[in-house]
Design a protein around this motif. Structure first.
Motif, PDB file in Angstrom:
ATOM      1  N   ARG A  50       1.134  -1.215   0.391  1.00  0.00           N
ATOM      2  CA  ARG A  50       0.279   0.351  -0.200  1.00  0.00           C
ATOM      3  C   ARG A  50       0.914   0.862   0.356  1.00  0.00           C
ATOM      4  NH1 ARG A  50      -3.383  -3.676  -1.596  1.00  0.00           N
ATOM      5  NH2 ARG A  50      -3.876  -5.318  -0.028  1.00  0.00           N
ATOM      6  N   ALA A  77      -0.345   4.712  -2.043  1.00  0.00           N
ATOM      7  CA  ALA A  77      -1.332   4.850  -1.372  1.00  0.00           C
ATOM      8  C   ALA A  77      -1.344   5.466  -0.341  1.00  0.00           C
ATOM      9  CB  ALA A  77      -2.760   4.060  -1.275  1.00  0.00           C
ATOM     10  N   VAL A  78      -0.695   5.110   0.096  1.00  0.00           N
ATOM     11  CA  VAL A  78       0.307   5.469   1.573  1.00  0.00           C
ATOM     12  C   VAL A  78       1.000   7.349   1.109  1.00  0.00           C
ATOM     13  CG1 VAL A  78       1.462   6.028   3.728  1.00  0.00           C
ATOM     14  CG2 VAL A  78       0.342   3.132   3.083  1.00  0.00           C
ATOM     15  N   GLY A 111      -1.081   9.791  -0.011  1.00  0.00           N
ATOM     16  CA  GLY A 111      -2.129  10.582   1.457  1.00  0.00           C
ATOM     17  C   GLY A 111      -1.253  11.296   2.037  1.00  0.00           C
ATOM     18  N   VAL A 112       0.001  10.856   2.097  1.00  0.00           N
ATOM     19  CA  VAL A 112       1.149  12.159   2.138  1.00  0.00           C
ATOM     20  C   VAL A 112       1.145  13.139   1.411  1.00  0.00           C
ATOM     21  CG1 VAL A 112       3.288  12.272   3.476  1.00  0.00           C
ATOM     22  CG2 VAL A 112       2.671   9.876   3.986  1.00  0.00           C
ATOM     23  N   ALA A 163      -1.409  15.624   1.113  1.00  0.00           N
ATOM     24  CA  ALA A 163      -1.595  16.518   3.013  1.00  0.00           C
ATOM     25  C   ALA A 163      -0.714  17.010   2.579  1.00  0.00           C
ATOM     26  CB  ALA A 163      -1.236  15.408   4.090  1.00  0.00           C
ATOM     27  N   GLU A 181      -2.320  -0.851  -6.671  1.00  0.00           N
ATOM     28  CA  GLU A 181      -1.922   0.491  -6.119  1.00  0.00           C
ATOM     29  C   GLU A 181      -0.786   1.288  -6.443  1.00  0.00           C
ATOM     30  OE1 GLU A 181      -2.509  -1.781  -4.002  1.00  0.00           O
ATOM     31  OE2 GLU A 181      -3.885  -0.590  -2.134  1.00  0.00           O
ATOM     32  N   THR A 207      -9.707  -0.050  -0.421  1.00  0.00           N
ATOM     33  CA  THR A 207      -8.121  -0.410  -0.049  1.00  0.00           C
ATOM     34  C   THR A 207      -7.526   0.996   0.137  1.00  0.00           C
ATOM     35  OG1 THR A 207      -8.687  -2.861  -0.559  1.00  0.00           O
ATOM     36  CG2 THR A 207      -6.532  -1.919  -0.167  1.00  0.00           C
ATOM     37  N   ALA A 208      -7.188   1.844  -1.057  1.00  0.00           N
ATOM     38  CA  ALA A 208      -6.435   2.602  -1.039  1.00  0.00           C
ATOM     39  C   ALA A 208      -7.238   4.064  -0.681  1.00  0.00           C
ATOM     40  CB  ALA A 208      -5.698   2.638  -2.639  1.00  0.00           C
ATOM     41  N   ASN A 257      -5.494   4.121   2.745  1.00  0.00           N
ATOM     42  CA  ASN A 257      -4.458   3.839   2.736  1.00  0.00           C
ATOM     43  C   ASN A 257      -4.414   4.885   2.302  1.00  0.00           C
ATOM     44  OD1 ASN A 257      -3.252   1.793   3.816  1.00  0.00           O
ATOM     45  ND2 ASN A 257      -4.177   0.091   2.601  1.00  0.00           N
ATOM     46  N   MET A 258      -4.433   5.955   2.011  1.00  0.00           N
ATOM     47  CA  MET A 258      -4.104   7.089   1.143  1.00  0.00           C
ATOM     48  C   MET A 258      -5.250   8.064   2.519  1.00  0.00           C
ATOM     49  SD  MET A 258      -5.697   7.711  -2.070  1.00  0.00           S
ATOM     50  CE  MET A 258      -5.203   6.994  -3.467  1.00  0.00           C
ATOM     51  N   TYR A 300      -4.758   6.564   5.568  1.00  0.00           N
ATOM     52  CA  TYR A 300      -3.633   6.737   6.388  1.00  0.00           C
ATOM     53  C   TYR A 300      -2.071   7.115   6.372  1.00  0.00           C
ATOM     54  CZ  TYR A 300       0.030   3.356   8.449  1.00  0.00           C
ATOM     55  OH  TYR A 300       1.450   2.942   9.216  1.00  0.00           O
ATOM     56  N   GLY A 301      -1.989   7.908   5.107  1.00  0.00           N
ATOM     57  CA  GLY A 301      -0.439   9.231   4.654  1.00  0.00           C
ATOM     58  C   GLY A 301      -1.043   9.923   5.048  1.00  0.00           C
ATOM     59  N   ALA A 302      -2.015  10.343   4.877  1.00  0.00           N
ATOM     60  CA  ALA A 302      -2.563  11.844   5.265  1.00  0.00           C
ATOM     61  C   ALA A 302      -2.230  12.467   6.691  1.00  0.00           C
ATOM     62  CB  ALA A 302      -3.875  12.446   4.202  1.00  0.00           C
ATOM     63  N   TYR A 327      -3.883  -1.092  11.203  1.00  0.00           N
ATOM     64  CA  TYR A 327      -3.123  -0.265  11.053  1.00  0.00           C
ATOM     65  C   TYR A 327      -3.053   0.915  11.398  1.00  0.00           C
ATOM     66  CZ  TYR A 327       0.064  -3.753   8.041  1.00  0.00           C
ATOM     67  OH  TYR A 327       0.291  -4.759   7.779  1.00  0.00           O
TER      68      TYR A 327
END
Lengths: 481, 371
Positions: A85, A88-89, A92-93, A96, A118, B75-76, B79-80, B82-84, B109
């Motif tokens: 993932r 995708a993580v 997000g980072v 953001a 992903e 799922t994505a 996890n996005m 999670y990142g933010a 997670y």
């Protein structure tokens, strides 16, 4: 004269921590096995981060696999992600914190098997991140199982007879896949074997990160990397095998390089001031008109539970919304629930509207006090539900049949025909709104007219609907007697 | 602090002053509430009956300088999120049962890494593809948790448009106060229904969290992770989590009660069902049946002390749900099975009418000899 002090030629990059703090093991060396490519690739990335001076704004996403502990080493922001993932993580980072430099570091099981969607989607969106993909043709950490990149015939613990492409498919070539997409700006494959390839791979890594600093978009570098432990080879043989076997299947090329072209403009949006939020969210109520509740209302018409029903396209939901909007504008409690789920069966659209002087319990109406039947099926379906003596409003233009009950308060109105005469048959709903308002006294005329500003999105139709309400009002007043 | 009675808009709250109500869908109210609570990132995947949340977010988040991103899967999305959340911003996603099932990996997670964020679940009929009609069958996977490991997450269960806004705002505050993912869980009706909503002033801009990876010099040392390789370390981490959950249970349980003071029968229902049952309770009272209603506003923490206390005076309990009885178990646990607990559940998208609930109450009263 003292001897000059030379910086060691092979010094440790500053992006690595001084000491690798962990529970056990020598804090001056990594946890990777001898001959493993991770240490080499880590160093290339760390050097580039240092030279580009981006350590402060770098967020490094560690995958699942042997490099799960990349955060032992990189003195950057560190985020550990679930298996597959990381893109995708990282997305997000990056979304953001748009100023961030995001590095996603993944192995072949992580990226090419469980996380294939992903990675492809992040690449296709052109996310601003550098992905380093370590291809060692095997699941290393879990003990040497078959990976999507395992070569045909290669023996692993889950392909004990050798990978059979007829059953397990052929290895996935990720650079080739990703280079088919439009967005990636840099896609290249290198190898971590032999000085020539190591120097070349170092350049690929730098280029991928340089492109992040320049805000160019998605960059992807795959490296063929040895796993002597997993492969059951000594390191020299493993390195030989990479160049002789792996590189044959995974050509060492630069597949996409758009790093010379002008990058797309990269803007970080500004945060509007807090006092502007209501306006931007279209929830500002400044200047909104309110009315006092229409008075007096005969007890039998007070606190109505209304069902509005008809064919789709007759404006049934909007009529219901109008009744709720008017009630709310007069300070009453209201709820509006559209037909939804299994109720949609049977060919009629309908909605439940409560208008009350008290808190509304159930927004669902099983025993309405008012039914508006815009068509024949609605009459048949909802007339039986009306409470004794309830109000039945029938659009006689569309309902030839007479109501079957004799206890009801019936308001017959040829709304569709009246609307046709006005110039638009779809205004029948607002004719009924006007008639209901006048007939029951539940809604003031001014309220009904003012509600159009909210109800009618297309402003050129407000005038027509205004006329419709007035026509209905006139009809309702006469019918009331 | 103990379990608290929930008041939708406290009469002395100046944030609502000078505002008039707007008629909006529950799903839209969630989005507006989230932004007013400082949320600036939305990641989601369309699914009925939650799609209006993504649609509203697609308009509203960019309008306030925020991010809306349609993910390739739930799922994505998670996890996005999670990142933010790891980057320290206020972020959310929304889905319905099938999508929440897919998110369970990420939810575990998020809990393990102690990342604050909000997930809205507008429940539909299940199992499997089920249908798009309202149900409450996600209770187990959301309230009792559906991912691996020793975690919990607070769950707010709004029952009106106003609460869709207010409880979403509150969810963000709880999420950041305790560093935990928080759910807002409603059914298809509450999402699709339009009611008057007064939107308050935005919450004051929260300070930047010091634990996050904000991509700056100040937070460069930070690590967001849920891996603890040594058994002792992982146990210690888990004990820390349990201590946090204990504090949440102690301080954050919310509920409402109607006519319970002299109630011999206590009905329990949440979300949209609590409104139907409330109407039924009013009608039953007119018939002289001493029945009251407890509506849990938070499903975890569950208002178990309130129910436990009522078990001393009440003779019977009756639970109403749009499921096969998933909250029922929590009610029985709360009162230690000290009283008979009847159950009336509807499934498949059928919502009981007021009259149907009244019939159940009358039957329970008759059979229990309470009449």
């Amino acid at each position: 004269m003292s001897a000059p002090v030379y910086e060691p030629y092979l010094r440790k990059p500053k992006t690595f921590y001084e000491q690798y703090e962990r529970k056990s093991g020598d804090p001056t060396v990594t946890h990777y096995c001898p001959g493993c490519g991770h240490g080499e690739l880590h160093k290339m990335i760390a050097e580039a981060i240092e030279d580009l001076e981006i350590a402060d704004r770098t967020v490094f996403i560690s995958p699942v696999g042997c490099s799960v502990f990349a955060y032992y080493y990189f003195d950057t922001g560190n985020v550990q992600a679930a298996h597959g993932r990381a893109p995708a993580v990282g997305t997000g980072v990056q979304r953001a914190r748009p100023h961030s430099i995001v590095i996603s570091y993944q192995g072949d099981g992580d990226l090419a098997a469980i996380g294939l969607n992903e990675i492809l989607q992040a690449a296709n969106r052109g996310e601003h991140m550098a992905v380093f993909f370590v291809n060692n043709a095997i699941y290393g950490m879990t003990g040497g199982q078959m990976a999507p990149t395992t070569l045909p015939g290669m023996h692993t613990t889950t392909s004990p007879g050798g990978r059979d492409p007829r059953k397990a498919g052929n290895p996935l070539r990720l650079c080739e896949l990703i280079s088919q997409l439009d967005a990636p700006v840099y896609v290249a494959r290198g190898a971590l074997s032999g000085p020539k390839h190591i120097l070349r791979t170092r350049k690929l890594v730098r280029k991928a990160l340089q492109a992040q600093v320049e805000r160019r978009g998605f960059t992807f570098v795959e490296v063929l990397s040895a796993c002597p432990t997993g492969w059951g080879m000594n390191p020299p043989d493993a390195h030989k095998w990479i160049l002789e076997k792996m590189a044959e299947f995974f050509p060492l090329e630069v597949f996409v390089d758009k790093t010379d072209s002008e990058p797309e403009p990269f803007e970080i949006p500004e945060e509007p001031p807090a006092e502007k939020l209501h306006e931007l969210l279209r929830i500002s109520t400044a200047g909104q008109v309110t009315f006092s509740p229409s008075q007096p209302v005969e007890p039998k018409y007070a606190n109505p539970r209304i069902k509005v029903a008809g064919f789709g396209g007759q404006g049934v939901l909007l009529l219901g919304l109008g009744l709720a909007q008017c009630g709310m504008m007069e300070g009453r409690k209201v709820s509006w629930l559209p037909s939804y789920g299994p109720e949609m069966r049977g060919g009629t659209a309908h909605c439940h509207v409560n208008v009350s002087d008290h808190e509304i319990g159930s927004p669902l109406i099983s025993r309405p006090t008012v039914v508006v039947a815009m068509n024949q099926p609605s009459l048949e379906k909802f007339e039986p539900q009306l409470v004794e003596g309830g109000l039945l409003i029938v659009n006689t233009s569309m309902v030839p049949k007479e109501p079957s009950r004799s206890d009801l308060d019936v308001l017959k109105i040829p709304a569709s025909d009246m609307a046709k005469e006005l110039g638009n048959p779809r205004a029948a709903n607002m004719i009924i709104l006007g008639a209901y308002a006048a007939y029951t006294g539940m809604i003031g005329k001014e309220t009904a007219l003012a509600s159009l500003n909210t109800l009618i999105k297309r402003k050129h139709l407000v005038d027509l609907n205004r006329k419709a309400i007035e026509l209905g009002w006139e009809f309702g007043t006469k019918a009331r007697g | 602090m103990a379990e608290q009675i929930y008041q939708p808009i406290p009469p002395d709250d100046p944030r609502y002053e000078g505002k008039t109500p707007l008629l909006v869908k529950g799903n839209e109210a969630i989005v507006k509430g989230a932004i007013l609570a400082g949320c600036r990132c939305f990641f989601g995947y369309p699914i009925t009956p939650a799609s209006e949340i993504a649609e509203t977010a697609a308009r509203d988040f960019p309008a306030v300088g925020g991010t809306f991103l349609q993910a390739e899967s739930e799922t994505a999305s998670i996890n996005m999120l999670y990142g933010a959340a790891a980057a320290g911003v206020r972020a959310m996603t929304a889905s319905s049962g099938p999508g929440i099932s897919l998110m369970q990996e990420g939810l575990s997670y998020l809990a393990g890494a102690e990342l604050p964020c909000v997930i809205a679940d507008i429940m539909r009929g299940g199992p499997g593809l089920g249908n798009i009609a309202p149900e409450q069958g996600d209770y187990n996977q959301v309230v009792k948790i559906g991912g691996h490991g020793n975690y919990r997450n607070p769950v707010y269960a709004p029952s009106s448009g106003q609460e869709m806004c207010d409880l979403t705002m509150r969810a963000f505050e709880t999420a950041f106060e305790y560093r935990t993912p928080v759910f807002v869980i409603a059914d298809g009706f509450t999402g699709q229904m339009m009611e008057p909503v007064v939107f308050p002033d935005p919450l004051p801009k929260p300070p930047e969290p010091d634990w996050a990876c904000r991509a700056d010099a100040e937070t460069r040392e930070n690590l967001i992770s849920s891996i603890f390789l040594e058994p002792d370390d992982l146990e210690e981490h888990n004990r820390k989590l349990q201590e946090k959950y204990r504090r949440i249970e102690e301080n954050e349980a919310l509920y409402q009660v109607f006519h319970v003071d002299d109630a011999k029968i206590v009905a329990v229902a949440f979300g949209i069902v609590s409104r139907v049952v409330r109407s039924a309770v009013e009608l039953a009272r007119e018939k002289g049946i001493p029945v009251g209603l407890v509506r849990p506003v938070t499903l975890w923490p569950f208002p178990k002390k309130t129910l436990e206390a009522l078990a001393k005076q009440a003779e019977r309990f009756v639970v109403f749900e749009l499921s096969n009885g998933q909250m029922l178990e929590d009610v029985r646990l709360a009162i230690h099975d000290s009283r008979p607990v009847d159950f009336h559940g509807r499934m498949g998208g059928n919502v009981p009418s007021t009259e149907e609930c009244l019939d159940v109450i009358e039957r329970v009263a008759r059979e229990g000899g309470v009449l």
